[in-house]
Motif scaffolding. Structure first.
Motif, PDB file in Angstrom:
ATOM      1  N   SER A 253       2.699  11.072   3.310  1.00  0.00           N
ATOM      2  CA  SER A 253       2.826  10.378   4.598  1.00  0.00           C
ATOM      3  C   SER A 253       1.834   9.221   4.690  1.00  0.00           C
ATOM      4  CB  SER A 253       2.623  11.355   5.759  1.00  0.00           C
ATOM      5  OG  SER A 253       1.291  11.832   5.813  1.00  0.00           O
ATOM      6  N   ILE A 254       0.637   9.392   4.103  1.00  0.00           N
ATOM      7  CA  ILE A 254      -0.338   8.304   4.094  1.00  0.00           C
ATOM      8  C   ILE A 254       0.166   7.148   3.229  1.00  0.00           C
ATOM      9  CG2 ILE A 254      -2.666   7.625   3.368  1.00  0.00           C
ATOM     10  CD1 ILE A 254      -3.605  10.445   4.082  1.00  0.00           C
ATOM     11  N   VAL A 255       0.661   7.476   2.022  1.00  0.00           N
ATOM     12  CA  VAL A 255       1.155   6.439   1.116  1.00  0.00           C
ATOM     13  C   VAL A 255       2.325   5.680   1.742  1.00  0.00           C
ATOM     14  CG1 VAL A 255       2.246   5.994  -1.124  1.00  0.00           C
ATOM     15  CG2 VAL A 255       0.378   7.640  -0.953  1.00  0.00           C
ATOM     16  N   SER A 256       3.295   6.411   2.286  1.00  0.00           N
ATOM     17  CA  SER A 256       4.471   5.760   2.855  1.00  0.00           C
ATOM     18  C   SER A 256       4.090   4.905   4.057  1.00  0.00           C
ATOM     19  CB  SER A 256       5.519   6.809   3.261  1.00  0.00           C
ATOM     20  OG  SER A 256       5.018   7.676   4.261  1.00  0.00           O
ATOM     21  N   HIS A 257       3.123   5.392   4.845  1.00  0.00           N
ATOM     22  CA  HIS A 257       2.700   4.623   6.021  1.00  0.00           C
ATOM     23  C   HIS A 257       1.989   3.342   5.593  1.00  0.00           C
ATOM     24  CE1 HIS A 257       2.254   4.494  10.362  1.00  0.00           C
ATOM     25  NE2 HIS A 257       1.008   4.047  10.206  1.00  0.00           N
ATOM     26  N   LEU A 258       1.134   3.428   4.562  1.00  0.00           N
ATOM     27  CA  LEU A 258       0.450   2.233   4.078  1.00  0.00           C
ATOM     28  C   LEU A 258       1.450   1.218   3.521  1.00  0.00           C
ATOM     29  CD1 LEU A 258      -2.646   3.810   2.256  1.00  0.00           C
ATOM     30  CD2 LEU A 258      -2.644   2.567   4.429  1.00  0.00           C
ATOM     31  N   LYS A 259       2.459   1.706   2.797  1.00  0.00           N
ATOM     32  CA  LYS A 259       3.472   0.797   2.262  1.00  0.00           C
ATOM     33  C   LYS A 259       4.309   0.187   3.389  1.00  0.00           C
ATOM     34  CE  LYS A 259       3.931   2.710  -2.384  1.00  0.00           C
ATOM     35  NZ  LYS A 259       3.681   1.430  -3.070  1.00  0.00           N
ATOM     36  N   HIS A 260       4.572   0.963   4.437  1.00  0.00           N
ATOM     37  CA  HIS A 260       5.326   0.460   5.574  1.00  0.00           C
ATOM     38  C   HIS A 260       4.543  -0.644   6.284  1.00  0.00           C
ATOM     39  CE1 HIS A 260       7.884   0.348   9.074  1.00  0.00           C
ATOM     40  NE2 HIS A 260       6.893   0.688   9.865  1.00  0.00           N
ATOM     41  N   ILE A 261       3.235  -0.423   6.461  1.00  0.00           N
ATOM     42  CA  ILE A 261       2.397  -1.428   7.116  1.00  0.00           C
ATOM     43  C   ILE A 261       2.333  -2.695   6.265  1.00  0.00           C
ATOM     44  CG2 ILE A 261       0.012  -1.972   7.789  1.00  0.00           C
ATOM     45  CD1 ILE A 261      -0.312   0.965   8.571  1.00  0.00           C
ATOM     46  N   LYS A 262       2.115  -2.519   4.947  1.00  0.00           N
ATOM     47  CA  LYS A 262       2.023  -3.683   4.066  1.00  0.00           C
ATOM     48  C   LYS A 262       3.329  -4.459   4.031  1.00  0.00           C
ATOM     49  CE  LYS A 262       0.589  -5.119  -0.546  1.00  0.00           C
ATOM     50  NZ  LYS A 262       0.077  -4.708  -1.862  1.00  0.00           N
ATOM     51  N   GLY A 263       4.450  -3.730   4.089  1.00  0.00           N
ATOM     52  CA  GLY A 263       5.745  -4.393   4.056  1.00  0.00           C
ATOM     53  C   GLY A 263       6.008  -5.244   5.285  1.00  0.00           C
ATOM     54  N   ARG A 264       5.324  -4.948   6.400  1.00  0.00           N
ATOM     55  CA  ARG A 264       5.513  -5.690   7.640  1.00  0.00           C
ATOM     56  C   ARG A 264       4.530  -6.851   7.781  1.00  0.00           C
ATOM     57  NH1 ARG A 264       5.305  -1.362  12.316  1.00  0.00           N
ATOM     58  NH2 ARG A 264       5.669  -3.240  13.548  1.00  0.00           N
ATOM     59  N   ILE A 265       3.571  -6.958   6.855  1.00  0.00           N
ATOM     60  CA  ILE A 265       2.578  -8.030   6.920  1.00  0.00           C
ATOM     61  C   ILE A 265       3.026  -9.189   6.043  1.00  0.00           C
ATOM     62  CG2 ILE A 265       0.188  -8.675   6.400  1.00  0.00           C
ATOM     63  CD1 ILE A 265      -0.598  -5.795   6.904  1.00  0.00           C
ATOM     64  N   SER A 266       3.070 -10.383   6.612  1.00  0.00           N
ATOM     65  CA  SER A 266       3.440 -11.565   5.849  1.00  0.00           C
ATOM     66  C   SER A 266       2.181 -12.172   5.241  1.00  0.00           C
ATOM     67  CB  SER A 266       4.130 -12.584   6.759  1.00  0.00           C
ATOM     68  OG  SER A 266       4.410 -13.767   6.049  1.00  0.00           O
ATOM     69  N   VAL A 267       2.125 -12.192   3.923  1.00  0.00           N
ATOM     70  CA  VAL A 267       0.963 -12.753   3.221  1.00  0.00           C
ATOM     71  C   VAL A 267       1.353 -14.088   2.648  1.00  0.00           C
ATOM     72  CG1 VAL A 267      -0.739 -12.384   1.401  1.00  0.00           C
ATOM     73  CG2 VAL A 267       0.169 -10.425   2.666  1.00  0.00           C
TER      74      VAL A 267
END
Length: 269
Positions: A253-267
């Motif tokens: 759940s931590i890994v998936s949440h971190l990937k979800h957050i990163k996927g929503r950030i425009s770099v």
């Protein structure tokens, strides 16, 4: 690239099986090297350095090597550090004088609150495997539950490791909720050139089983001991399998949440 050309029948099964095994072994590179060191480092330590301290040096060396060789990204290393901190906090509580769920018998210079610093890497190894497997096998999750629900489930699992000493063990209630939450979730992964799938809950159970096996090996070599193992070694109770499976759910759940957050950030490039 498809070096094996068109694959059918037994040939396809064998090629995909080998590719899956190689990628799984590659995902386990940190865990594999770390637990290999448990086997080969003598209980008396090396070069005058206690065993727990030697294991810490080895774990740090493996971690730096993976980053230097680009087998692990800096973002992945940051996430693994989070698992290290979460695991170490649990270790400090579980080995405290009032709880004493298990203990580290040997001396070490790098013990903090009675817990050797290398112990956090055992939890980090689980996180490292999930992160690496996610990338190497091009993992996607179908029907993932809402992230806020998955986060609450992870918090409940982690909290129960602490609170069950005071207000009762609600592990099976939490497990029932987890089964309901992830019942429809499916792992989509790609060993070679085609997508394969399996129930996400089954992956939690399988990973938990292999962690339970690793725990038996570690206690056999005296890395730590449960109260019933102080006189002579015995197999870790099968009930620990459920605890590890829940811990895998929390880690996932931590890994998936971190990937979800990163996927929503425009770099920006």
């Amino acid at each position: 690239m498809r070096p094996w050309g068109e694959l059918k029948g037994v040939k396809r099964f064998l090629v995909e099986f080998v590719y899956f095994g190689v990628k799984e072994a590659r995902a386990c590179i940190f865990a594999g090297l770390f637990f290999l060191s448990i086997f080969i480092v003598p209980r008396d330590g090396l070069f005058g350095l206690p065993r727990y301290d030697v294991l810490l040096v080895i774990a740090l060396t493996i971690q730096f090597f993976l980053i230097w060789s680009k087998l692990e990204t800096l973002d992945e290393a940051k996430a693994i550090l989070l698992f290290h901190l979460v695991g170490f906090a649990l270790e400090v509580f579980k080995t405290s004088g009032s709880i004493q769920s298990w203990s580290y018998q040997d001396f070490a210079y790098t013990k903090v609150f009675g817990v050797p610093l290398f112990s956090g890497f055992m939890y980090a190894a689980v996180g490292s495997y999930i992160i690496q497997a996610w990338r190497l096998l091009d993992v996607r999750i179908r029907h993932h539950p809402p992230y806020w629900m998955a986060s609450l489930m992870g918090i409940a699992i982690y909290a129960n490791f602490f609170t069950h000493h005071f207000i009762g063990d609600y592990r099976w209630y939490i497990a029932a909720c987890a089964i309901g939450l992830y019942a429809r979730a499916t792992v989509i992964y790609r060993p070679y050139d085609r997508d394969r799938k399996m129930p996400l809950l089954l992956s939690f159970i399988l990973i938990g089983f292999f962690v339970w096996l690793a725990e038996n090996i570690s206690t056999f070599f005296g890395i730590w001991s449960y109260p019933n193992q102080l006189g002579a070694w015995s197999v870790v109770h099968i009930g620990k399998w459920s605890s590890w499976s829940l811990l895998v759910i929390m880690t996932f759940s931590i890994v998936s949440h971190l990937k979800h957050i990163k996927g929503r950030i425009s770099v920006p490039e």
